[in-house]
Design a protein around this motif. Structure first.
Motif, mmCIF file in Angstrom:
data_model
loop_
_atom_site.group_PDB
_atom_site.id
_atom_site.type_symbol
_atom_site.label_atom_id
_atom_site.label_comp_id
_atom_site.label_asym_id
_atom_site.label_seq_id
_atom_site.Cartn_x
_atom_site.Cartn_y
_atom_site.Cartn_z
ATOM 1 N N THR C 68 0.831 -1.210 0.000
ATOM 2 C CA THR C 68 0.000 0.000 0.000
ATOM 3 C C THR C 68 0.862 1.256 0.000
ATOM 4 O OG1 THR C 68 -1.716 -1.163 1.229
ATOM 5 C CG2 THR C 68 -1.813 1.224 1.233
ATOM 6 N N ARG C 71 2.328 2.068 -3.326
ATOM 7 C CA ARG C 71 1.358 2.650 -4.259
ATOM 8 C C ARG C 71 1.071 4.105 -3.923
ATOM 9 N NH1 ARG C 71 -2.505 -2.594 -3.827
ATOM 10 N NH2 ARG C 71 -1.560 -3.807 -5.509
ATOM 11 N N LYS C 130 -5.134 1.195 -8.764
ATOM 12 C CA LYS C 130 -5.063 1.808 -7.433
ATOM 13 C C LYS C 130 -4.243 3.083 -7.479
ATOM 14 C CE LYS C 130 -6.723 -2.239 -6.459
ATOM 15 N NZ LYS C 130 -6.928 -2.569 -7.886
ATOM 16 N N ILE C 131 -3.127 3.010 -8.199
ATOM 17 C CA ILE C 131 -2.299 4.207 -8.334
ATOM 18 C C ILE C 131 -3.086 5.264 -9.109
ATOM 19 C CG2 ILE C 131 -0.193 5.145 -9.347
ATOM 20 C CD1 ILE C 131 1.195 2.592 -8.769
ATOM 21 N N GLY C 134 -5.372 6.960 -6.841
ATOM 22 C CA GLY C 134 -4.583 7.821 -5.963
ATOM 23 C C GLY C 134 -4.161 9.107 -6.668
ATOM 24 N N VAL C 199 -5.788 5.124 -2.818
ATOM 25 C CA VAL C 199 -5.180 3.792 -2.898
ATOM 26 C C VAL C 199 -5.913 2.812 -1.984
ATOM 27 C CG1 VAL C 199 -3.117 2.462 -2.348
ATOM 28 C CG2 VAL C 199 -2.916 4.595 -3.612
#
Lengths: 261, 272, 262
Positions: C68, C71, C130-131, C134, C199
């Motif tokens: 996590t 990321r 996920k990135i 973010g 994220v």
């Protein structure tokens, strides 16, 4: 004098904003068609538009939207009802500030969204946990801006009111402190609106029971890509219009204010 | 330095007022060190002194906004315990309520008094006319010039007909012309209402033009250094006064008193 | 004198520590009296600690946290560079500002998470989406903060620099960037939190690893204590990142210490 006061000849072409949008839409339309991007992932703009109209005709779309809107409104209103008085009081009372500020500072970098599943664990997947998470999400910006608003008040305003006959603290609060802090409070509310919408959607994408988030996710599960994009675009538009509407309303109500909201 | 004799009727009286502040570093700074000041009914009294000497603090104590650490303040014989409409105040920064219109501002004190709407409006209009601002009732403070704002502030305070009007360098934020104009306006208003006024300023010409008496303060810790009677006949003409030899003498005397304060401040005046 | 200083320092530490103490106390008492649910739904701090140590011992906690964290940092870095670059362009070049303004105005209030399903389609179920989320969360505060600060660089400042011989090409580097740094840093602090939320949420909604995924799995498999471990861990990560950021900002920008709250 800043860059904004540039002399007339270097002022940008008024058509530029439209050009910007046009370029984006053109790219969106043709990249998939020309195979630059997989059309399975990014449908051409026109397909998305067609899908959007399909959504408009779908009863479920509106039903879910209404459910979401209801949760959002309740959460936001409660957050305002708690956060504004708290923030304003913190601005006038050092003890309260000293007690509450460390709590807020501590919880600021903590993602409130992480608590969604915890709340569901406690209170089930119903509206209570959704509303609670919305409140948690947007409470801080509301409190902070209310605090700043009430701190920034010129004490001479309060003194003038007292010298004109206002006696009780409650009256001073309602008649002087609150209106004076209003512009800052409204600025914080604008942020809170965006955050609350975000938090609501997050909770619905996570716990797919009802609401527009879960509605959108169903399309993802079924592989109906244009609908996913259409839904996203519609939600973006709704959020944009809400923000625009909010700014307009605030400008109209705060005609007396000398700054920007 | 005259001390008020008991039994004499003063509108506003401060007796042996003391005030000490504690700075952030924990040091004790004596701002006011036993001040005796009074104003008779209908008198125009000025407080002058070097910057930062505490004359504004004294004004706030007179108004009841700040509690003295020693001594007392009485208004019409009654001890002053807090602010109230008997002691109106006008600030340098105008302090108008920005969310209210001009009329709303002037009516504010009348609403607090429970004056019924029709009478309230009429009174507010009357006082706005008195400061020569009829016709802008619906404007918001942000639309007004500094001079206009200050006149609204004066009208707002006068509307509740206070016993005493306290003014904290009210024309300090204005340009020279507006200032001169408002001084004349204030004189005109005072001559018709004869409200008791206590006026803080560090402009000597202003103090001489406006006042019956001037208190000169020393540097911190402040004491009353001198009380000067302004013997120039009223009504005073602001331009003509400048040619009056009495004016020149007074101005010279005041300037001298203040100059010795400024030079005494070169390091030696700092407390603690 | 030193006693006063010590007292002041003491108060500071107390203020910083008291929220944690308070939360811990409230948590402990609530779980002891079953206030928010039984021991299963609302385990005591001790139980959660036990779970945490187990997970730490077998390496899962550290592994997931690193995933996590990686990321989040990646998302933040991308948003930082892209946001700052675009922000300066928008702030300084009127035509860019005019062209991009409707886009930015439209996208800024958008709940970026609404775009997440589309991102899943586009970027798959792995790290990239996920990135992506973010970055979407983090880029706007930086962009807007930088643009606002860059557009307010005093023209007179630039004129002075020119008069002192700074060539045009270096103006950007030597004058605009430092001046915009303040706004950029304010935006960056908000962006860091945004990246973390993005994220974490992305991992929770649809993912295969990371703290968010760990939380979702624990929820589904009813390992409730592990859920709390996930929450506490992500909170700690958030707090540490924030502190680290503030520390770095102090170092870099000693001359413009902006207090965000008090």
């Amino acid at each position: 004098m800043t860059a904004a006061d540039a002399p007339a000849e270097s002022r940008p072409n008024p058509l530029l904003p439209f050009t910007g949008i046009a370029i984006v839409l053109l790219v969106w339309e043709f990249s998939p068609r020309l195979g630059l991007v997989s059309s399975g992932s990014v449908p051409p703009f026109s397909d998305v538009v067609v899908a959007a109209f399909g959504l408009f005709a779908d009863r479920d779309f509106w039903g879910n939207l209404a459910v979401s809107a209801g949760r959002w409104a309740v959460g936001l209103i409660l957050a305002i009802a708690i956060g504004v008085p708290l923030g304003v009081a913190m601005g006038r009372n050092r003890v309260l500030f000293a007690l509450v500020d460390p709590l807020l500072t501590m919880s600021y970098p903590v993602p409130k969204a992480a608590l969604i599943l915890i709340f569901v664990l406690w209170w089930g997947a119903g509206d209570l946990s959704r509303i609670a998470i919305i409140i948690m999400g947007c409470l801080i910006p509301i409190v902070i801006s209310s605090y700043h608003g009430s701190r920034a008040i010129d004490n001479r305003l309060v003194w003038s009111a007292r010298a004109l006959g206002t006696r009780s603290s409650a009256a001073l609060f309602a008649k002087i402190v609150f209106p004076a802090a209003l512009p800052q409070i409204c600025a914080g509310l604008r942020l809170a609106i965006a955050i609350s919408i975000f938090t609501l959607l997050a909770s619905e994408l996570l716990i797919r029971q009802s609401g527009i988030g879960s509605y959108m996710f169903t399309f993802l599960d079924d592989g109906q890509t244009p609908q996913v994009w259409a839904c996203a675009a519609l939600l973006a538009t709704i959020a944009f219009l809400l923000d625009l509407g909010y700014v307009r309303i605030v400008h109209a109500s705060l005609r007396w204010f000398e700054g920007d909201v | 330095m005259t001390v008020a004799a008991p039994g004499v009727d003063f509108k506003l009286q401060a007796r042996d007022v003391r005030k000490t502040f504690v700075t952030r570093g924990g040091k004790q700074v004596v701002a006011l060190d036993g001040i005796d000041v009074h104003a008779r009914p209908g008198e125009f009294v000025s407080l002058v002194g070097p910057s930062g000497c505490g004359k504004s603090t004294l004004l706030y104590i007179l108004g009841g906004f700040v509690r003295p650490d020693g001594g007392s303040v009485a208004c019409d014989g009654a001890v002053v315990r807090g602010p109230g409409p008997e002691r109106g105040i006008v600030f340098q920064e105008f302090a108008l309520f920005p969310w209210k219109t001009v009329l709303g501002n002037v009516e504010y004190g009348l609403i607090e008094r429970g004056v019924p709407p029709a009478e309230r409006r009429e009174r507010a209009r009357r006082y706005l006319a008195m400061v020569n601002l009829a016709g802008i009732e619906g404007s918001y403070p942000k639309e007004l010039s500094g001079g206009m704002k200050q006149r609204v502030a004066i009208a707002r305070t006068l509307a509740v007909e206070p016993d005493v009007l306290l003014m904290d360098e009210p024309f300090g934020a204005l340009d020279a012309q507006t200032r001169a104009m408002l001084q004349v306006e204030l004189m005109r208003i005072w001559e018709s209402t004869r409200t008791t006024i206590v006026f803080v300023t560090h402009a000597l010409d202003e103090a001489i033009f406006l006042s019956d008496r001037i208190y000169v303060f020393s540097q911190r810790p402040a004491r009353v250094k001198a009380v000067i009677d302004v013997d120039i006949e009223r009504p005073r003409d602001r331009e003509a006064m400048l040619d009056d030899p009495a004016y020149a003498t007074l101005h010279h005397r005041l300037a001298q008193l203040l100059r010795s304060e400024e030079s005494a401040d070169d390091g030696s005046g700092r407390a603690g | 004198m030193s006693l006063a200083l010590a007292r002041a320092g003491g108060w500071r530490i107390a203020a910083a520590v008291y929220p944690f103490v308070l939360v811990l106390l409230v948590w402990w008492q609530c779980s002891a009296h079953g206030l928010l649910g039984n021991a299963f739904v609302f385990p005591s701090p001790a139980r959660v600690w036990d779970s945490a140590t187990v997970m730490f011992a077998d390496g899962t906690l550290a592994a997931q946290t690193l995933v996590t964290l990686g990321r989040v940092l990646a998302a933040f870095a991308i948003a930082f560079v892209a946001g700052a670059a675009i922000g300066i362009l928008v702030g300084r070049i009127a035509s860019v500002r005019a062209a991009l303004r409707p886009l930015i105005a439209f996208l800024f209030p958008t709940p970026k998470i609404a775009l997440y399903p589309a991102m899943l389609i586009l970027l798959g179920l792995g790290t990239q989406s996920k990135i992506g989320l973010g970055v979407a969360e983090a880029i706007f505060p930086i962009l807007l903060g930088t643009a606002a600060a860059a557009s307010q660089v005093e023209t007179r400042l630039l004129w002075s620099a020119r008069a002192l011989g700074t060539p045009e090409s270096r103006l950007l580097w030597r004058i605009v960037l430092p001046a915009a740094l303040g706004g950029l840093m304010t935006g960056a602090r908000i962006a860091l939190v945004g990246a973390l939320i993005g994220v974490f949420l992305g991992e929770m909604i649809a993912g295969a690893d990371g703290l968010g995924h760990m939380m979702a799995v624990s929820y589904r498999t009813l390992r409730t204590a592990d859920m709390y471990v996930a929450v506490v861990t992500i909170s700690v990560v958030g707090l540490c990142l924030d502190r680290a950021f503030l520390f770095a900002r102090e170092r870099l920008l000693g001359w413009s210490a902006e207090s965000d709250f008090a």
